[in-house]
Design a protein around this motif. Structure first.
Motif, PDB file in Angstrom:
ATOM      1  N   ILE A   3     -10.690  15.954   1.214  1.00 23.75           N
ATOM      2  CA  ILE A   3      -9.838  14.763   1.134  1.00 23.75           C
ATOM      3  C   ILE A   3     -10.234  13.843  -0.019  1.00 23.75           C
ATOM      4  CG2 ILE A   3     -11.167  13.366   2.781  1.00 23.75           C
ATOM      5  CD1 ILE A   3      -8.340  12.477   3.870  1.00 23.75           C
ATOM      6  N   THR A   4     -11.529  13.790  -0.355  1.00 28.35           N
ATOM      7  CA  THR A   4     -11.984  12.913  -1.437  1.00 28.35           C
ATOM      8  C   THR A   4     -11.644  13.466  -2.822  1.00 28.35           C
ATOM      9  OG1 THR A   4     -14.179  13.924  -1.457  1.00 28.35           O
ATOM     10  CG2 THR A   4     -13.869  11.972  -0.059  1.00 28.35           C
ATOM     11  N   GLU A   5     -11.174  14.708  -2.902  1.00 28.46           N
ATOM     12  CA  GLU A   5     -10.833  15.297  -4.200  1.00 28.46           C
ATOM     13  C   GLU A   5      -9.403  14.978  -4.627  1.00 28.46           C
ATOM     14  OE1 GLU A   5     -13.139  19.266  -4.918  1.00 28.46           O
ATOM     15  OE2 GLU A   5     -12.428  19.251  -2.816  1.00 28.46           O
ATOM     16  N   TYR A   6      -8.563  14.521  -3.703  1.00 26.79           N
ATOM     17  CA  TYR A   6      -7.192  14.164  -4.052  1.00 26.79           C
ATOM     18  C   TYR A   6      -7.185  12.824  -4.789  1.00 26.79           C
ATOM     19  CZ  TYR A   6      -5.347  17.958  -1.226  1.00 26.79           C
ATOM     20  OH  TYR A   6      -5.038  19.198  -0.738  1.00 26.79           O
ATOM     21  N   ARG A   7      -6.331  12.693  -5.806  1.00 26.31           N
ATOM     22  CA  ARG A   7      -6.197  11.440  -6.556  1.00 26.31           C
ATOM     23  C   ARG A   7      -5.283  10.501  -5.778  1.00 26.31           C
ATOM     24  NH1 ARG A   7      -6.841  10.964 -12.213  1.00 26.31           N
ATOM     25  NH2 ARG A   7      -6.494   8.808 -11.652  1.00 26.31           N
ATOM     26  N   THR A   8      -5.754   9.301  -5.519  1.00 27.31           N
ATOM     27  CA  THR A   8      -4.978   8.346  -4.730  1.00 27.31           C
ATOM     28  C   THR A   8      -4.632   7.083  -5.511  1.00 27.31           C
ATOM     29  OG1 THR A   8      -7.007   7.367  -3.866  1.00 27.31           O
ATOM     30  CG2 THR A   8      -5.991   9.154  -2.560  1.00 27.31           C
ATOM     31  N   ASP A   9      -4.938   7.051  -6.798  1.00 25.25           N
ATOM     32  CA  ASP A   9      -4.746   5.831  -7.589  1.00 25.25           C
ATOM     33  C   ASP A   9      -3.529   5.880  -8.516  1.00 25.25           C
ATOM     34  OD1 ASP A   9      -5.624   7.621  -9.480  1.00 25.25           O
ATOM     35  OD2 ASP A   9      -7.319   6.408 -10.154  1.00 25.25           O
ATOM     36  N   CYS A  13      -2.745  21.161  -8.922  1.00 30.00           N
ATOM     37  CA  CYS A  13      -1.406  21.191  -9.539  1.00 30.00           C
ATOM     38  C   CYS A  13      -0.846  19.798  -9.814  1.00 30.00           C
ATOM     39  CB  CYS A  13      -0.439  21.985  -8.665  1.00 30.00           C
ATOM     40  SG  CYS A  13      -0.006  21.163  -7.102  1.00 30.00           S
ATOM     41  N   ASN A  14      -1.546  18.749  -9.396  1.00 30.63           N
ATOM     42  CA  ASN A  14      -1.178  17.352  -9.605  1.00 30.63           C
ATOM     43  C   ASN A  14       0.080  16.935  -8.825  1.00 30.63           C
ATOM     44  OD1 ASN A  14      -2.140  14.962 -10.739  1.00 30.63           O
ATOM     45  ND2 ASN A  14      -0.582  15.011 -12.333  1.00 30.63           N
ATOM     46  N   HIS A  15       0.534  17.760  -7.880  1.00 33.83           N
ATOM     47  CA  HIS A  15       1.671  17.384  -7.041  1.00 33.83           C
ATOM     48  C   HIS A  15       1.273  16.186  -6.180  1.00 33.83           C
ATOM     49  CE1 HIS A  15       5.133  17.674  -4.405  1.00 33.83           C
ATOM     50  NE2 HIS A  15       4.313  17.727  -3.369  1.00 33.83           N
ATOM     51  N   ASP A  16       2.094  15.143  -6.199  1.00 30.30           N
ATOM     52  CA  ASP A  16       1.828  13.937  -5.411  1.00 30.30           C
ATOM     53  C   ASP A  16       2.586  14.041  -4.092  1.00 30.30           C
ATOM     54  OD1 ASP A  16       1.449  11.428  -4.312  1.00 30.30           O
ATOM     55  OD2 ASP A  16       1.863  10.357  -6.177  1.00 30.30           O
ATOM     56  N   MET A  17       1.835  14.211  -3.007  1.00 33.11           N
ATOM     57  CA  MET A  17       2.449  14.359  -1.685  1.00 33.11           C
ATOM     58  C   MET A  17       2.877  13.044  -1.075  1.00 33.11           C
ATOM     59  SD  MET A  17       0.214  17.395   0.047  1.00 33.11           S
ATOM     60  CE  MET A  17      -1.413  16.870  -0.470  1.00 33.11           C
ATOM     61  N   GLY A  18       2.384  11.924  -1.600  1.00 38.17           N
ATOM     62  CA  GLY A  18       2.745  10.621  -1.060  1.00 38.17           C
ATOM     63  C   GLY A  18       2.484  10.560   0.442  1.00 38.17           C
ATOM     64  N   ARG A  59       0.989  20.665  -0.385  1.00 41.30           N
ATOM     65  CA  ARG A  59       2.297  21.195   0.023  1.00 41.30           C
ATOM     66  C   ARG A  59       3.004  21.930  -1.120  1.00 41.30           C
ATOM     67  NH1 ARG A  59       4.963  18.060   4.782  1.00 41.30           N
ATOM     68  NH2 ARG A  59       3.085  17.357   5.835  1.00 41.30           N
ATOM     69  N   ASN A  60       2.453  21.848  -2.321  1.00 40.09           N
ATOM     70  CA  ASN A  60       3.072  22.514  -3.459  1.00 40.09           C
ATOM     71  C   ASN A  60       2.389  23.851  -3.785  1.00 40.09           C
ATOM     72  OD1 ASN A  60       4.945  22.509  -5.760  1.00 40.09           O
ATOM     73  ND2 ASN A  60       3.092  22.281  -6.984  1.00 40.09           N
ATOM     74  N   CYS A  61       1.066  23.819  -4.020  1.00 42.46           N
ATOM     75  CA  CYS A  61       0.369  25.051  -4.422  1.00 42.46           C
ATOM     76  C   CYS A  61      -0.322  25.740  -3.247  1.00 42.46           C
ATOM     77  CB  CYS A  61      -0.631  24.766  -5.535  1.00 42.46           C
ATOM     78  SG  CYS A  61      -2.064  23.769  -5.050  1.00 42.46           S
ATOM     79  N   ALA A  62      -0.349  25.110  -2.088  1.00 41.44           N
ATOM     80  CA  ALA A  62      -0.922  25.645  -0.841  1.00 41.44           C
ATOM     81  C   ALA A  62      -2.446  25.793  -0.878  1.00 41.44           C
ATOM     82  CB  ALA A  62      -0.275  26.966  -0.459  1.00 41.44           C
ATOM     83  N   LYS A  63      -3.116  25.221  -1.878  1.00 44.84           N
ATOM     84  CA  LYS A  63      -4.583  25.254  -1.910  1.00 44.84           C
ATOM     85  C   LYS A  63      -5.123  24.089  -1.097  1.00 44.84           C
ATOM     86  CE  LYS A  63      -5.009  27.763  -6.195  1.00 44.84           C
ATOM     87  NZ  LYS A  63      -5.520  27.768  -7.548  1.00 44.84           N
ATOM     88  N   THR A  64      -6.343  24.240  -0.610  1.00 46.38           N
ATOM     89  CA  THR A  64      -6.978  23.175   0.159  1.00 46.38           C
ATOM     90  C   THR A  64      -8.132  22.582  -0.642  1.00 46.38           C
ATOM     91  OG1 THR A  64      -8.451  24.716   1.282  1.00 46.38           O
ATOM     92  CG2 THR A  64      -6.367  24.198   2.375  1.00 46.38           C
ATOM     93  N   PHE A  65      -8.296  21.264  -0.488  1.00 42.58           N
ATOM     94  CA  PHE A  65      -9.373  20.538  -1.152  1.00 42.58           C
ATOM     95  C   PHE A  65      -9.889  19.484  -0.195  1.00 42.58           C
ATOM     96  CE2 PHE A  65      -6.458  22.018  -4.382  1.00 42.58           C
ATOM     97  CZ  PHE A  65      -7.320  22.637  -5.287  1.00 42.58           C
ATOM     98  N   ALA A  72       0.830  -1.211   0.000  1.00 41.25           N
ATOM     99  CA  ALA A  72       0.000   0.000   0.000  1.00 41.25           C
ATOM    100  C   ALA A  72       0.857   1.251   0.000  1.00 41.25           C
ATOM    101  CB  ALA A  72      -0.943  -0.014   1.197  1.00 41.25           C
ATOM    102  N   ASP A  73       1.254   1.672  -1.182  1.00 32.04           N
ATOM    103  CA  ASP A  73       1.971   2.922  -1.310  1.00 32.04           C
ATOM    104  C   ASP A  73       0.930   4.029  -1.405  1.00 32.04           C
ATOM    105  OD1 ASP A  73       4.168   4.542  -1.440  1.00 32.04           O
ATOM    106  OD2 ASP A  73       4.575   4.167  -3.557  1.00 32.04           O
ATOM    107  N   LEU A  74       1.173   5.142  -0.783  1.00 29.09           N
ATOM    108  CA  LEU A  74       0.202   6.230  -0.793  1.00 29.09           C
ATOM    109  C   LEU A  74       0.554   7.236  -1.884  1.00 29.09           C
ATOM    110  CD1 LEU A  74      -2.215   7.799   0.322  1.00 29.09           C
ATOM    111  CD2 LEU A  74      -0.690   8.802   2.020  1.00 29.09           C
ATOM    112  N   HIS A  75      -0.369   7.387  -2.801  1.00 31.09           N
ATOM    113  CA  HIS A  75      -0.299   8.449  -3.803  1.00 31.09           C
ATOM    114  C   HIS A  75      -1.420   9.416  -3.440  1.00 31.09           C
ATOM    115  CE1 HIS A  75       2.466   6.046  -6.145  1.00 31.09           C
ATOM    116  NE2 HIS A  75       1.669   5.031  -5.907  1.00 31.09           N
ATOM    117  N   PHE A  76      -1.096  10.681  -3.324  1.00 38.87           N
ATOM    118  CA  PHE A  76      -2.063  11.685  -2.873  1.00 38.87           C
ATOM    119  C   PHE A  76      -1.819  12.939  -3.694  1.00 38.87           C
ATOM    120  CE2 PHE A  76      -4.166  14.386   0.353  1.00 38.87           C
ATOM    121  CZ  PHE A  76      -5.226  13.558   0.715  1.00 38.87           C
ATOM    122  N   ALA A  77      -2.406  12.964  -4.908  1.00 38.81           N
ATOM    123  CA  ALA A  77      -2.124  14.017  -5.884  1.00 38.81           C
ATOM    124  C   ALA A  77      -3.162  15.130  -5.802  1.00 38.81           C
ATOM    125  CB  ALA A  77      -2.088  13.435  -7.286  1.00 38.81           C
TER     126      ALA A  77
END
Length: 191
Positions: free
Chosen positions: A137-143, A103-108, A129-135, A94-99
């Motif tokens: 949690i369900t809006e981040y890409r994890t796949d 900006c599509n930055h993957d915080m992992g 952590r890249n663009c400083a915008k908030t979304f 289970a590697d965490l991808h959290f894009a």
């Protein structure tokens, strides 16, 4: 033989309303179609669940394996989740991808603090952590761009343990979307 399960999780913001009633409605859907037993048993690796009956094979695209031992497995059933928030993820590797959706930055794994804050009901909107915008949690890409099973975040879901299907039939996934009233995520788990 190792165990496997599939989580079916609604995609929503905030806590899913009346989650206890929703899982009752979903288990009734399975029982009405003769897919699970009526009584709870120890047929899952989590909470008590509802043991699968042969009709469960209808929810898959292909025919069940002719020599499967599905009726003799101890872990072979439907588990219901409601109440507390949970993170549903593929356990093996289970590697965490959290894009970020912006900006599509993957915080992992750097996203772990944001996930903890969501889990503890402190903050549902992690900051990129890249663009400083908030979304939410369900809006981040994890796949990982569709290459990995997604992670899902909810206070309600179902888990199918050792159901032996390769792919769910489209009609079944449509039924789950209708029952939840939302889009869903299917999280495949190998243990």
């Amino acid at each position: 033989m190792s165990d496997n399960c599939t989580h079916i999780v609604p995609v929503h913001k905030g806590d899913y309303p009346d989650d206890h009633a929703k899982v009752k409605e979903i288990v009734y859907w399975f029982q009405k179609r003769g897919m699970v037993e009526n009584a709870l048993s120890d047929c899952t690796l989590g909470e008590p669940g509802y043991r699968f009956l042969p009709e469960i094979s209808r929810i898959f695209d292909e025919e069940p394996r002719p020599d499967s031992s599905e009726h003799t497995l101890l872990t072979h059933g439907l588990e219901l989740h409601h109440g507390s928030r949970r993170v549903f993820h593929p356990m093996e590797g289970a590697d965490l991808h959290f894009a970020c959706p912006e900006c599509n930055h993957d915080m992992g794994w750097d996203a772990a603090d944001g996930i903890s804050a969501w889990y503890e009901r402190e903050d549902d909107y992690p900051q990129c952590r890249n663009c400083a915008k908030t979304f939410h949690i369900t809006e981040y890409r994890t796949d990982h761009g569709g290459k990995e099973p997604p992670w899902a975040f909810s206070n309600v879901a179902i888990t199918l343990w050792n159901a032996f299907g390769e792919a769910f039939a489209p009609w079944f996934l449509d039924e789950m979307k209708t029952l939840y009233g939302t889009d869903i995520l299917v999280v495949e788990v190998r243990i």
